[in-house]
Design an enzyme around this catalytic site. Sequence first.
Site, PDB file in Angstrom:
ATOM      1  N   TYR A 162      -1.954   5.649 -10.123  1.00 53.20           N
ATOM      2  CA  TYR A 162      -3.107   6.027 -10.955  1.00 53.20           C
ATOM      3  C   TYR A 162      -2.935   5.505 -12.390  1.00 53.20           C
ATOM      4  O   TYR A 162      -3.883   5.524 -13.170  1.00 53.20           O
ATOM      5  CB  TYR A 162      -3.288   7.550 -11.032  1.00 53.20           C
ATOM      6  CG  TYR A 162      -3.544   8.277  -9.733  1.00 53.20           C
ATOM      7  CD1 TYR A 162      -3.772   7.603  -8.541  1.00 53.20           C
ATOM      8  CD2 TYR A 162      -3.571   9.673  -9.703  1.00 53.20           C
ATOM      9  CE1 TYR A 162      -3.998   8.297  -7.359  1.00 53.20           C
ATOM     10  CE2 TYR A 162      -3.809  10.370  -8.533  1.00 53.20           C
ATOM     11  CZ  TYR A 162      -3.999   9.683  -7.367  1.00 53.20           C
ATOM     12  OH  TYR A 162      -4.225  10.379  -6.205  1.00 53.20           O
TER      13      TYR A 162
ATOM     14  N   HIS B  68       3.202   8.331  -1.172  1.00 54.18           N
ATOM     15  CA  HIS B  68       1.741   8.260  -1.277  1.00 54.18           C
ATOM     16  C   HIS B  68       1.076   7.942   0.075  1.00 54.18           C
ATOM     17  O   HIS B  68       0.082   8.557   0.440  1.00 54.18           O
ATOM     18  CB  HIS B  68       1.357   7.211  -2.333  1.00 54.18           C
ATOM     19  CG  HIS B  68       0.039   7.464  -2.980  1.00 54.18           C
ATOM     20  ND1 HIS B  68      -0.237   7.110  -4.281  1.00 54.18           N
ATOM     21  CD2 HIS B  68      -1.095   8.036  -2.517  1.00 54.18           C
ATOM     22  CE1 HIS B  68      -1.478   7.458  -4.575  1.00 54.18           C
ATOM     23  NE2 HIS B  68      -2.016   8.022  -3.524  1.00 54.18           N
TER      24      HIS B  68
END
Length: 283
Positions: free
Chosen positions: A55, A113
């Site tokens: 991110y 992730h």
Amino acid sequence: MRQGDSIIPSLTSKSGLTLPGVGFGTYQLNGAGGVVAIAEALGHGYRLLDSAFRYENEGAVGRAVRDSPVDRAEVIVTSKLPGSRHRFEQALDTVTESLYRTGLEYLDLYLIHWPNPREGLFVEAWRALIEARDRGIVRAVGVCNFLPEHLTLLEEETGELPAVNQIEMHPYFPQAQALAFHREKGMLTEAWSPLGRGTDLLDNPVIAEIARVHGVSPAKVVLGWHVARGSIPLPKSSTPVRQRENVEIFGVGLTNAEVDRITALGRPDGRVAGQDPAVYEEF
Ligand code: A2P
């Protein structure tokens, strides 16, 4: 945890990880504006922050936490290992780099992730996260987007299941089997895209009807559905009014029949972006 009238109950995994019943998604909250939005979220009572190396906002999350009047010990700061760093040494370096980017003394939770099963390195990544925890860089470790078969392999190979699996979950993709599997194993389930970002979910007539009955917004109905099923939604909002709305979700009081009606909105192709962890890969 209490903020104004909102009390956030917590959930605990079999392994002893305790998380608040709702968290704050920070995807696309970057830079100075991101710091403001995350600081506002802390002010509204959120104590679980969800970030990721990918991110590119671990710095903003860390800055908001460091500057906040909220005690550091009350906040769960989460980040995630990208798919390009599954090799053991790379993974350890990446967790350390994430920590440096936040400017904090430790991270609370670090997740793989995506499993990227065709690469076949997620067990190695898992060993690295366990090592990072044992070295004290991060307090607890878990995964995202793992299917039951991936979780089973982790347990077989390392003897340790993740404390939490963060998966796509919303009424169009309710994930009943995954939720049941996690519950049976004593794992916590976090929900990404809990409001079905990019779909018409918040305009759905069933959601609207239940919202009218309870005198609340469609978003509260959807988040109340997560709460009723025992998952931890991670709604993202850059709008203070919505941030507040999304944290005050523990008194919605849906009936079992309403929960089932909402779950029945699910469909096999209900993923927001077609990202099936069996084949999807992200680096
Ligand atoms: P915004 O950031 O402008 O508030 P998800 O959490 O499923 O990924 O969805 C996030 C999206 O939903 C964002 O676009 C966010 O917009 C919007 N959103 C968040 N909370 C609410 C709410 N309470 N009502 C309507 N839309 C919301």
